[in-house]
Design an enzyme around this catalytic site. Structure first.
Site, PDB file in Angstrom:
ATOM      1  CB  VAL A   2     -10.435  -0.002   4.500  1.00  0.00           C
ATOM      2  CG1 VAL A   2     -10.622   0.540   3.096  1.00  0.00           C
ATOM      3  CG2 VAL A   2     -11.624  -0.813   4.945  1.00  0.00           C
TER       4      VAL A   2
ATOM      5  CE1 TYR B  84      -2.214 -10.077   2.698  1.00  0.00           C
ATOM      6  CE2 TYR B  84      -0.916 -11.483   4.121  1.00  0.00           C
ATOM      7  CZ  TYR B  84      -1.136 -10.264   3.541  1.00  0.00           C
ATOM      8  OH  TYR B  84      -0.271  -9.230   3.780  1.00  0.00           O
TER       9      TYR B  84
HETATM   10  P1  NAD Z   1      -0.521   1.610   1.894  1.00  0.00           P
HETATM   11  O1  NAD Z   1      -0.785   1.362   0.448  1.00  0.00           O
HETATM   12  O2  NAD Z   1      -1.508   2.448   2.637  1.00  0.00           O
HETATM   13  O3  NAD Z   1       0.930   2.302   2.092  1.00  0.00           O
HETATM   14  C1  NAD Z   1       2.033   1.966   1.326  1.00  0.00           C
HETATM   15  C2  NAD Z   1       3.123   3.008   1.488  1.00  0.00           C
HETATM   16  O4  NAD Z   1       4.258   2.590   0.699  1.00  0.00           O
HETATM   17  C3  NAD Z   1       2.765   4.417   0.992  1.00  0.00           C
HETATM   18  O5  NAD Z   1       3.374   5.389   1.833  1.00  0.00           O
HETATM   19  C4  NAD Z   1       3.424   4.480  -0.393  1.00  0.00           C
HETATM   20  O6  NAD Z   1       3.751   5.795  -0.846  1.00  0.00           O
HETATM   21  C5  NAD Z   1       4.677   3.688  -0.110  1.00  0.00           C
HETATM   22  N1  NAD Z   1       5.340   3.142  -1.306  1.00  0.00           N
HETATM   23  C6  NAD Z   1       4.858   2.222  -2.184  1.00  0.00           C
HETATM   24  N2  NAD Z   1       5.796   1.963  -3.127  1.00  0.00           N
HETATM   25  C7  NAD Z   1       6.882   2.727  -2.823  1.00  0.00           C
HETATM   26  C8  NAD Z   1       8.169   2.898  -3.401  1.00  0.00           C
HETATM   27  N3  NAD Z   1       8.567   2.208  -4.481  1.00  0.00           N
HETATM   28  N4  NAD Z   1       9.008   3.787  -2.823  1.00  0.00           N
HETATM   29  C9  NAD Z   1       8.653   4.507  -1.723  1.00  0.00           C
HETATM   30  N5  NAD Z   1       7.458   4.363  -1.122  1.00  0.00           N
HETATM   31  C10 NAD Z   1       6.585   3.484  -1.675  1.00  0.00           C
HETATM   32  O7  NAD Z   1      -0.339   0.179   2.546  1.00  0.00           O
HETATM   33  P2  NAD Z   1      -0.587  -0.444   4.000  1.00  0.00           P
HETATM   34  O8  NAD Z   1      -1.818  -1.270   3.927  1.00  0.00           O
HETATM   35  O9  NAD Z   1      -0.430   0.567   5.065  1.00  0.00           O
HETATM   36  O10 NAD Z   1       0.625  -1.483   4.043  1.00  0.00           O
HETATM   37  C11 NAD Z   1       1.833  -1.239   4.716  1.00  0.00           C
HETATM   38  C12 NAD Z   1       2.360  -2.555   5.258  1.00  0.00           C
HETATM   39  O11 NAD Z   1       1.421  -3.064   6.216  1.00  0.00           O
HETATM   40  C13 NAD Z   1       2.522  -3.631   4.193  1.00  0.00           C
HETATM   41  O12 NAD Z   1       3.669  -4.390   4.476  1.00  0.00           O
HETATM   42  C14 NAD Z   1       1.276  -4.475   4.382  1.00  0.00           C
HETATM   43  O13 NAD Z   1       1.438  -5.797   3.940  1.00  0.00           O
HETATM   44  C15 NAD Z   1       1.129  -4.406   5.889  1.00  0.00           C
HETATM   45  N6  NAD Z   1      -0.204  -4.781   6.420  1.00  0.00           N
HETATM   46  C16 NAD Z   1      -1.343  -4.266   5.893  1.00  0.00           C
HETATM   47  C17 NAD Z   1      -2.573  -4.682   6.404  1.00  0.00           C
HETATM   48  C18 NAD Z   1      -3.882  -4.154   5.845  1.00  0.00           C
HETATM   49  O14 NAD Z   1      -4.921  -4.766   6.093  1.00  0.00           O
HETATM   50  N7  NAD Z   1      -3.880  -3.057   5.146  1.00  0.00           N
HETATM   51  C19 NAD Z   1      -2.633  -5.599   7.480  1.00  0.00           C
HETATM   52  C20 NAD Z   1      -1.442  -6.046   8.019  1.00  0.00           C
HETATM   53  C21 NAD Z   1      -0.216  -5.654   7.471  1.00  0.00           C
END
Ligand code: NAD
Length: 395
Positions: free
Chosen positions: A275, A235
């Site tokens: 998750v 990561y």
């Molecule tokens: P997720 O997969 O639940 O959500 C992703 C979102 O992006 C969805 O609404 C999807 O429809 C949208 N999306 C994807 N491709 C797209 C496109 N081309 N056009 C328009 N919309 C699009 O993901 P998440 O885990 O909530 O991640 C969101 C952010 O949070 C990311 O930057 C991730 O790195 C960060 N993050 C996640 C975690 C974790 O553990 N899940 C921890 C810290 C930070």
């Protein structure tokens, strides 16, 4: 049709409309119970608003502060009797609930990386909202078609420099094994940064600024992750981590832009490992999350997406609060995850986890419950034996 979960590796290819709606309602109820943000955001653009941290941001803004929200996402409606993706059903549920509460809620389903969706969003903001005072950038995508070059960049989850060997878990089968991942090529590193780095966030913010659609003092936040050393090779120091460094670079440029716009700000919030559809695809990380959940639940500090974002808004951005930054200028809402008593215990448990003791050493059961919830399964009060209509129109 009767919709049951169909898990294939780290994805579930079905989702349940009423279950997704019940999940969204749980988040709305949580935010309402926490009480209003005073003052809070009023007109909010959420890019990546249909699942995970982006959906939580939208719910926290709308139901914590009566905010008008424009949501951008990329989801597939139902087709040929096949259920839609969960973000489709989540957004229908959110939109219905927001409008029933008298709130403005509109949606654009399409590629947020494209000029076309940006143009449509700008037009909607101009005609309906005038300006926005918060932009949440929460995309997690496997690919990006570059709007200038037309090149298709694909992101990879790989180490950089040397290969990486560690434990991982097949969360569906409950098998712990060792995985070796070969290092990314220079092209893969560049492609991952093109997808998950900050260029697109900058394109959005510059376009909003040029069109004078940012309210004075407007804020913008994007989300990142750092995590413990056990996951660093895949990561923090891997392809995704380098992309996140680029997101931080972009955040500094956007911060300068917003400072000139009535003293606003942009920053990165480092969030907890949770998750989501995005995180379940990363090798090694689901095993870490399973251990983490067990420990944080035992310490009474476990949070999901909605608890994280509600806390971010309530303690760092609104209610008259200003962000507390770490040495690199980031907000650390992963603070409870990174507490020494949690991380020391992770280090102790990690070497001894096996397939045989997975159920007792980790909260794999909790991981699976959360994973299925993402797709609308396992929600109380939903009759999963009943017929349901998968075809639902976006309101
Ligand atoms: P997720 O997969 O639940 O959500 C992703 C979102 O992006 C969805 O609404 C999807 O429809 C949208 N999306 C994807 N491709 C797209 C496109 N081309 N056009 C328009 N919309 C699009 O993901 P998440 O885990 O909530 O991640 C969101 C952010 O949070 C990311 O930057 C991730 O790195 C960060 N993050 C996640 C975690 C974790 O553990 N899940 C921890 C810290 C930070």
């Amino acid at each position: 049709m009767i919709i049951k979960p169909k898990v294939r590796g780290f994805v579930c290819i079905t989702s349940h409309p009423e279950g997704c709606a019940a999940h969204v309602q749980e988040w709305i109820d949580y935010v309402k119970a926490k009480g209003p943000l005073t003052p809070g955001p009023k007109k909010v653009l959420v890019i990546g608003s249909s699942t995970g941290y982006g959906l939580a941001s939208r719910v926290a803004a709308a139901f914590g502060s009566k905010a008008a929200t424009l949501g951008i996402f990329f989801e597939r409606p139902s087709e040929d009797g096949r259920p839609a993706t969960p973000g489709w059903y989540n957004t229908i549920a959110f939109t219905n609930a927001a409008r029933a509460a008298g709130l403005y809620a509109k949606n654009l389903n399409g590629d947020a990386f494209s000029d076309d969706i940006k143009r449509q969003a700008l037009e909607l903001i101009k005609s309906d909202l005038g300006q926005v005072d918060l932009v949440v950038y929460s995309l997690a995508s496997p690919r990006r078609t570059h709007p200038r070059t037309g090149a298709v960049h694909k992101s990879v989850l790989k180490p950089v420099g040397t290969s990486y060997t560690n434990k991982t878990v097949d969360t569906d089968k409950g098998i712990v094994s060792t995985v070796t991942i070969e290092p990314a090529s220079p092209q893969e590193i560049a492609d991952t940064t093109a997808v998950m780095g900050g260029e697109d966030w900058e394109l959005w913010m510059n376009a909003l600024s040029e069109a004078k659609l940012l309210a004075p003092g407007a804020q913008s936040v994007a989300y990142s992750y750092i995590g413990p050393e056990v996951t660093w090779a895949i990561y923090k120091n891997g392809t995704i981590g380098l992309a996140k460094n680029d997101l931080e670079r972009a955040g500094k440029n956007i911060d300068s832009l917003l400072k000139l716009n009535g003293g606003g700000r942009a920053f990165i919030s480092v969030n907890k490992a949770l998750v989501t559809q995005a995180s379940s695809a990363i090798p090694v990380v689901p095993l870490y999350i399973s251990i983490l959940y067990k420990l944080m639940k035992a310490h009474g500090t476990h949070e999901g997406c909605i608890e994280q974002i509600q806390r971010l808004f309530a303690t760092q951005m609104y209610n008259g609060k200003t962000p507390t930054f770490d040495e690199a200028g980031r907000v650390r809402i992963d603070d409870w995850e990174m507490r020494p008593e949690i991380q020391n215990a992770v280090r102790e448990i990690w070497p001894r986890v096996t397939t045989e003791n997975l159920a007792t050493e980790t909260d794999i059961a909790g991981y699976r419950t959360e994973f299925l919830k993402l797709f609308g399964f396992g929600l109380p009060g939903i009759n999963y034996e009943a017929e349901t209509e998968p075809h639902r129109l976006m309101p």
